[in-house]
Design a protein around this motif. Structure first.
Motif, PDB file in Angstrom:
ATOM      1  N   UNK A 144       0.834  -1.207   0.000  1.00 34.67           N
ATOM      2  CA  UNK A 144       0.000   0.000   0.000  1.00 34.67           C
ATOM      3  C   UNK A 144       0.864   1.251   0.000  1.00 34.67           C
ATOM      4  N   UNK A 145       0.338   2.316  -0.578  1.00 34.35           N
ATOM      5  CA  UNK A 145       1.053   3.594  -0.565  1.00 34.35           C
ATOM      6  C   UNK A 145       1.242   4.053   0.874  1.00 34.35           C
ATOM      7  N   UNK A 146       2.446   4.449   1.205  1.00 34.38           N
ATOM      8  CA  UNK A 146       2.721   4.940   2.546  1.00 34.38           C
ATOM      9  C   UNK A 146       2.907   3.851   3.579  1.00 34.38           C
ATOM     10  N   UNK A 147       2.947   2.571   3.149  1.00 30.23           N
ATOM     11  CA  UNK A 147       3.115   1.474   4.099  1.00 30.23           C
ATOM     12  C   UNK A 147       4.561   1.394   4.569  1.00 30.23           C
ATOM     13  N   UNK A 148       4.748   0.993   5.832  1.00 30.35           N
ATOM     14  CA  UNK A 148       6.087   0.869   6.376  1.00 30.35           C
ATOM     15  C   UNK A 148       6.753  -0.413   5.935  1.00 30.35           C
ATOM     16  N   UNK A 149       8.080  -0.455   6.066  1.00 34.91           N
ATOM     17  CA  UNK A 149       8.834  -1.647   5.682  1.00 34.91           C
ATOM     18  C   UNK A 149       9.624  -2.232   6.856  1.00 34.91           C
ATOM     19  N   UNK A 150       9.554  -1.577   8.005  1.00 35.43           N
ATOM     20  CA  UNK A 150      10.211  -2.064   9.211  1.00 35.43           C
ATOM     21  C   UNK A 150       9.268  -1.890  10.397  1.00 35.43           C
ATOM     22  N   UNK A 151       9.557  -2.583  11.482  1.00 32.80           N
ATOM     23  CA  UNK A 151       8.780  -2.430  12.707  1.00 32.80           C
ATOM     24  C   UNK A 151       9.259  -1.201  13.473  1.00 32.80           C
TER      25      UNK A 151
END
Length: 202
Positions: A144-151
Motif C-alpha cells: 500500500x502507498x505509505x506502508x512501512x517496511x520495518x517495525x
C-alpha cells in the motif's frame, strides 16, 4: 354712480399682488418644512425558516470486529528461520455514522537484546487472503502507498478513508531476511499493531 379706486402711493405694491406674494411664500415654507422634517411610513415583511435539525456523527474504528484485540496469534511463529515469513489479514471497519480516515503504526520489543525486531522486514498490502503456507506465508500483492517496511514506526502512514458501515482488509507480512545474522538464533520480539482513526479527512 361712478366707482372710485384708490390709487396706490408711489412705491407701494398693490394689495392683490402683496397677497399673492404672501401666499407663495407660505407655500414654499410648507414645502420646505415637509421636505426637512416629514416622516414617511416604510413597509416591511419577514419570512421565518425553521425545522432544521443538526445531529453530530460518530466514528467507530474496529479491527477484526473489536475495539481491542488481545492475544492476536495470527502473526505468531515459533521457529522462524532466515528466508521464512508469516502473514495475516486483518479487517478494518468503520462502525460509526461519519466517514473516517485511519492509519496504523507498529511497535516491537527486544527484551533479550538480540535485536530481532530491527531485523524483520514488513510488508502491508490490500490482499484479502494470504498466499503460501507455513513457514512462508506471504501477502502477494503490491504494498500500500505509505506502508512501512520495518517495525517500530508507520505501518500504514498514508491515511485511508472508510465510509460509514464499510470495511477494508489489509494483509501484514513479517519476513526474516535470508541474510539474518547467526546471533539472532533463539531471539524473540513481541509485536503490537495500533490502528488510529480520525474524522479529519484532509
Amino acid at each position: 354712480m361712478p366707482s372710485h379706486h384708490a390709487t396706490p402711493a408711489r412705491g407701494e405694491v398693490p394689495r392683490p399682488l402683496r397677497s399673492l406674494r404672501v401666499q407663495a411664500a407660505l407655500g414654499l415654507a410648507v414645502v420646505a418644512c415637509v421636505a426637512t422634517t416629514g416622516t414617511w411610513a416604510a413597509w416591511t415583511d419577514e419570512v421565518p425558516v425553521s425545522g432544521a435539525t443538526v445531529t453530530a456523527g460518530s466514528i467507530d474504528l474496529t479491527v477484526d470486529g473489536g475495539n481491542a484485540v488481545t492475544g492476536y496469534a495470527s502473526l505468531s511463529v515459533g521457529a522462524m528461520v532466515p528466508g521464512g515469513s508469516v502473514a495475516a489479514v486483518l479487517t478494518v471497519r468503520n462502525a460509526g455514522t461519519a466517514p473516517l480516515r485511519w492509519t496504523a503504526t507498529s511497535t516491537a520489543t527486544n527484551a533479550d537484546g538480540k535485536g530481532l525486531a530491527a531485523a524483520l522486514a514488513v510488508k502491508v498490502t490490500g490482499d484479502t487472503a494470504v498466499s503460501g503456507s507455513a513457514p512462508a506465508t506471504t501477502c502477494a500483492g503490491t504494498a500500500l502507498a505509505g506502508a512501512g517496511s520495518t517495525l517500530g514506526g508507520a505501518l500504514v502512514g498514508t491515511g485511508r478513508t472508510l465510509a460509514p458501515a464499510t470495511t477494508e482488509k489489509v494483509c501484514v507480512q513479517l519476513t526474516l531476511p535470508g541474510t539474518a545474522a547467526s546471533g539472532l538464533q533463539g531471539a524473540t520480539t513481541a509485536v503490537t499493531l495500533t490502528f488510529t482513526a480520525s474524522s479529519d479527512l484532509s
